[in-house]
Design a protein around this motif. Sequence first.
Motif, PDB file in Angstrom:
ATOM      1  N   LEU A   1       1.120 -12.886   2.555  1.00  0.00           N
ATOM      2  CA  LEU A   1       2.224 -11.964   2.836  1.00  0.00           C
ATOM      3  C   LEU A   1       2.241 -10.918   1.731  1.00  0.00           C
ATOM      4  N   VAL A   2       2.253  -9.649   2.131  1.00  0.00           N
ATOM      5  CA  VAL A   2       2.231  -8.555   1.158  1.00  0.00           C
ATOM      6  C   VAL A   2       3.540  -7.774   1.278  1.00  0.00           C
ATOM      7  N   PRO A   3       4.378  -7.768   0.240  1.00  0.00           N
ATOM      8  CA  PRO A   3       5.667  -7.080   0.291  1.00  0.00           C
ATOM      9  C   PRO A   3       5.525  -5.575   0.116  1.00  0.00           C
ATOM     10  N   GLU A   4       6.652  -4.865   0.194  1.00  0.00           N
ATOM     11  CA  GLU A   4       6.666  -3.425  -0.023  1.00  0.00           C
ATOM     12  C   GLU A   4       7.745  -3.062  -1.033  1.00  0.00           C
TER      13      GLU A   4
ATOM     14  N   GLU B   1      -0.072 -10.835   6.664  1.00  0.00           N
ATOM     15  CA  GLU B   1       1.174 -10.228   7.136  1.00  0.00           C
ATOM     16  C   GLU B   1       1.625  -9.193   6.110  1.00  0.00           C
ATOM     17  N   ILE B   2       1.955  -7.995   6.585  1.00  0.00           N
ATOM     18  CA  ILE B   2       2.336  -6.885   5.723  1.00  0.00           C
ATOM     19  C   ILE B   2       3.776  -6.495   6.074  1.00  0.00           C
TER      20      ILE B   2
ATOM     21  N   ASP C   1       3.893   1.535   2.594  1.00  0.00           N
ATOM     22  CA  ASP C   1       4.010   1.839   1.172  1.00  0.00           C
ATOM     23  C   ASP C   1       2.604   1.971   0.574  1.00  0.00           C
ATOM     24  N   PRO C   2       2.266   3.117  -0.059  1.00  0.00           N
ATOM     25  CA  PRO C   2       0.909   3.290  -0.623  1.00  0.00           C
ATOM     26  C   PRO C   2       0.507   2.202  -1.611  1.00  0.00           C
ATOM     27  N   GLU C   3       1.444   1.779  -2.468  1.00  0.00           N
ATOM     28  CA  GLU C   3       1.119   0.717  -3.421  1.00  0.00           C
ATOM     29  C   GLU C   3       0.847  -0.593  -2.684  1.00  0.00           C
ATOM     30  N   GLN C   4       1.588  -0.821  -1.627  1.00  0.00           N
ATOM     31  CA  GLN C   4       1.369  -2.004  -0.803  1.00  0.00           C
ATOM     32  C   GLN C   4      -0.023  -1.991  -0.166  1.00  0.00           C
TER      33      GLN C   4
END
Length: 326
Positions: free
Chosen positions: A85-88, A133-134, A162-165
């Motif tokens: 899972l990748v947060p923003e 999952e993003i 989100d670009p950093e995401q």
Amino acid sequence: MSFRIKRPLRTVSLLGAACALVLTGCTTGGIDKPRGNGYKIERVQSENASERVRFLVMHFTTIDFDHSLRVLTQPSSAPVSSHYLVPENNDPTYPHDDLRVYQLVDEDRRAWHAGPARWEDRYQINDQSIGIEIVNRAHCHPPVETSTEEIGEEICFFPEFDPEQIDLVIALSKDILARYPDITPTRVIGHGDVVPQYKIDPGPRFPWQKLAEAGIGAWYEEEAVKRHMDYLQGNTSSDRESIRRRFAQWLADYGYGIDPETASEDDITLYTRAFQFHFRPWKVDGEVDNHSRAILLALLEKYFPSKLSGYPELKGTLVAELDNRE
């Protein structure tokens, strides 16, 4: 009833023959400690095996980080999960100042993220994939309903990622690809690619081209698209049904789980739409137009060039030009 099958005469076992040919190639890996019931395991590394993981599947969550984490980790009546899972940024439910990748399922375990999916000739995608999952709060509003009919179409909103995401997704994906060489560019796919009947994620805002430029997934060459467009615009003899049916064949050859022979009109529209979400997100209408056809031909040329010669409608000048370039 029995059958006799002629085979070459063998005087030694397969293992013995192989070891006789290469004496140093059949050394054992040693003996493990006795197992619980007292037996011993001796390890010999076989070359006849492959990695379990074959696909990398991208998703968006449609909900914030806190809800996403709970849905993906807690029991429910319809349990789902993913490996990562990748947060923003700017999510008030996210508890840290810096973005971190959350691992929810070990890569050697099966996560429940792809559902009844199909890609290439594989159906059990959950068994053969890693899911990411993003966090992205895309959402759709269903058509207005009356007592007798639906009015209008579903309206969807797709926020920018989100670009950093995305940088984090790229770093994570590179690590995954380094561990699993069977994940070729055309096997980095979206949830909507493998289950277009139910899903559209990661949606039209997901930067597939940026990922491809970083070495993750597939993308086409603009020059090839232009060349195929020129050819298609000069070939106007086919009727609409034939064009759509051939496009379904091209989709299947690329990897999409559509059956070109039995697909209905709605099926072809659905899979075309899924393809456009991935490769032509600025115009997603399900129409098999020349631009969509040219993009798909450019992808086939880049990743499956041998398949182009199998299309009768492309034989002649175009295929000859491609052959001369090899």
